[in-house]
Design an enzyme around this catalytic site. Structure first.
Site, short mmCIF file in Angstrom:
data_model
loop_
_atom_site.label_atom_id
_atom_site.label_comp_id
_atom_site.label_asym_id
_atom_site.label_seq_id
_atom_site.Cartn_x
_atom_site.Cartn_y
_atom_site.Cartn_z
NE ARG A 155 7.71 34.52 10.05
CZ ARG A 155 8.45 33.19 9.68
NH1 ARG A 155 9.67 33.30 9.49
NH2 ARG A 155 7.41 32.15 9.17
CB ILE A 156 1.60 37.18 11.38
CG1 ILE A 156 2.32 37.15 10.52
CG2 ILE A 156 0.12 37.84 11.57
CD1 ILE A 156 1.45 36.44 8.91
NE ARG A 176 3.52 23.16 14.66
CZ ARG A 176 4.09 23.20 13.52
NH1 ARG A 176 4.06 22.04 12.74
NH2 ARG A 176 4.71 24.06 12.77
CB THR A 177 7.05 24.32 19.64
OG1 THR A 177 7.29 25.16 18.42
CG2 THR A 177 7.19 23.05 19.01
CB ILE A 236 -5.78 37.93 9.47
CG1 ILE A 236 -4.56 37.68 10.69
CG2 ILE A 236 -6.51 38.94 9.99
CD1 ILE A 236 -3.36 38.83 10.60
NE ARG A 238 -3.98 30.38 3.47
CZ ARG A 238 -3.07 31.55 3.52
NH1 ARG A 238 -3.63 32.66 4.20
NH2 ARG A 238 -2.34 31.63 2.80
CD GLU A 267 -9.97 33.18 1.09
OE1 GLU A 267 -9.18 33.73 0.13
OE2 GLU A 267 -9.74 33.36 2.22
CG HIS A 285 -7.16 36.39 1.96
ND1 HIS A 285 -7.07 34.97 1.87
CD2 HIS A 285 -6.05 36.70 2.50
CE1 HIS A 285 -6.03 34.60 2.10
NE2 HIS A 285 -5.25 35.41 2.69
CB ILE A 286 -7.20 43.02 1.96
CG1 ILE A 286 -8.11 43.47 3.17
CG2 ILE A 286 -7.91 42.91 0.64
CD1 ILE A 286 -8.87 44.76 2.99
C1 GLV Z 1 -1.76 35.63 2.85
O1 GLV Z 1 -2.90 34.87 3.21
C2 GLV Z 1 -0.58 34.96 2.88
O2 GLV Z 1 -0.36 33.61 3.27
O3 GLV Z 1 0.53 35.47 2.52
#
Ligand code: GLV
Ligand code: GLV
Length: 323
Positions: A155-156, A176-177, A236, A238, A267, A285-286
């Site tokens: 989605r992101i 991955r797929t 954005i 991990r 972190e 991490h925002i």
């Molecule tokens: C933020 O990093 C989340 O996974 O929602």
């Protein structure tokens, strides 16, 4: 009345909602970022609403003798030993969807800030060095016709691709797929099976995948070596998807042109060599940090908890993570 632990202060509306169902305790900022504190306090709770900074290990889970449900205030849930939770009959939920647009905006923002050197240019001005318009000052990368390579086209990743398309970028991706044909056509996105080929072809490489055994240190020295010198890296997802030491070295040696990092391997620690690296934006991490999204994340997590505590069927519990 069941008892719920919320490990950090979250929007009041969410806490008030949960108070209709349970006795609610909210941890002070940072209290539950260690296993010890969790192991000490978890035994009395039926539900846990935790953060990505809450280490929900097997030991913590075993200490949670009354625990029935965990809802992570995040879409990523690598902080939770989901397999151990399932073995213990504890349900786990996350909060996808509600943060997609906020994260898409943010990734685009990082790309613009990085490619146009906002940080360095602003610092230059604040340092009193701006002495009139300069034809050769702070020249950056223009986005039209450049290629954005996305690792993790969920989605992101798709939300970022959608925005980048509006800036005239070409999209290539690995997932991955492979995503469905309709989405590929909509985003004019080309699937690349090989990470190295993706890294070679991308002017901007963006990480939008979850952290798993397969993606741990996916961006290592070898992958960085295959990126072009003018390339930018955005993360954005991990921190541990990147080998930070290798990235810091690549940045210091100008092997790539810059990086924007919202997440870090350990972190809140940041690799010291990243702190001194050129053309590097480091953010705490925002990506999902908007008023609307953080409230929506909280409500979704809360609903997962109340659904379980009310004894609803799995199919009626939002965003339950399956085995
Ligand atoms: C933020 O990093 C989340 O996974 O929602
Ligand atoms: C820049 O300010 C321009 O007018 O080209």
């Amino acid at each position: 009345m069941p008892k719920i632990l919320i490990t950090e202060p979250i929007p009041d509306d969410v806490i008030d909602y949960l108070k209709n169902f349970a006795s609610v305790t909210v941890g002070d900022k940072g209290t539950y970022q260690s296993e010890e504190a969790l192991i000490r306090d978890i035994p009395e709770y039926d539900g846990l609403l935790c953060m990505l900074s809450t280490p929900v290990s097997e030991t913590v889970l075993k200490a949670g003798q009354n625990l029935k449900v965990i809802a992570n205030f995040a879409v990523g849930y690598d902080n939770i030993d989901v397999e151990a939770a399932h073995d213990l009959g504890i349900k786990v939920a996350n909060t996808p969807d509600v943060l997609t647009e906020a994260c898409g905006d943010y990734a685009m923002g990082l790309l613009l800030a990085l490619s146009r050197k906002f940080k360095e240019a602003e610092q230059y001005l604040r340092d009193g060095k701006f002495a009139g318009w300069e034809p050769l000052g702070f020249l950056g990368m223009e986005l039209r016709d450049r290629t954005l390579g996305i690792i993790g086209m969920g989605r992101i990743g798709q939300a970022f691709a959608d925005r980048a398309r509006a800036f005239g970028m070409k999209i290539i991706y690995h997932n991955r797929t492979r995503v469905d044909e309709e989405t590929e056509q909509e985003l004019k996105a080309e699937f690349i099976a090989d990470h190295k080929e993706l890294a070679q072809r991308a002017d901007v490489l963006s990480l939008n995948c979850p952290l798993t055994e397969e993606t741990h240190h996916l961006v290592n020295k070898e992958l960085l070596d295959s990126m072009p010198e003018h390339a930018l890296l955005i993360n954005i997802s991990r921190g541990a998807v990147i080998d930070e030491a290798a990235l810091a070295q690549a940045l210091h040696q100008n092997q790539i042109a810059g990086a924007a990092l919202d997440v870090f391997e350990e972190e809140p620690k940041v690799h010291p060599d990243l702190l001194t690296a050129p053309n590097t934006l480091l953010l705490p991490h925002i990506a999902s940090a908007t008023h609307r999204t953080r409230k929506d994340i909280g409500m979704l997590a809360a609903e997962a908890i109340t659904s379980v505590l009310e004894g609803k069927a799995d199919s009626e519990i939002p965003n339950l993570i399956s085995r």
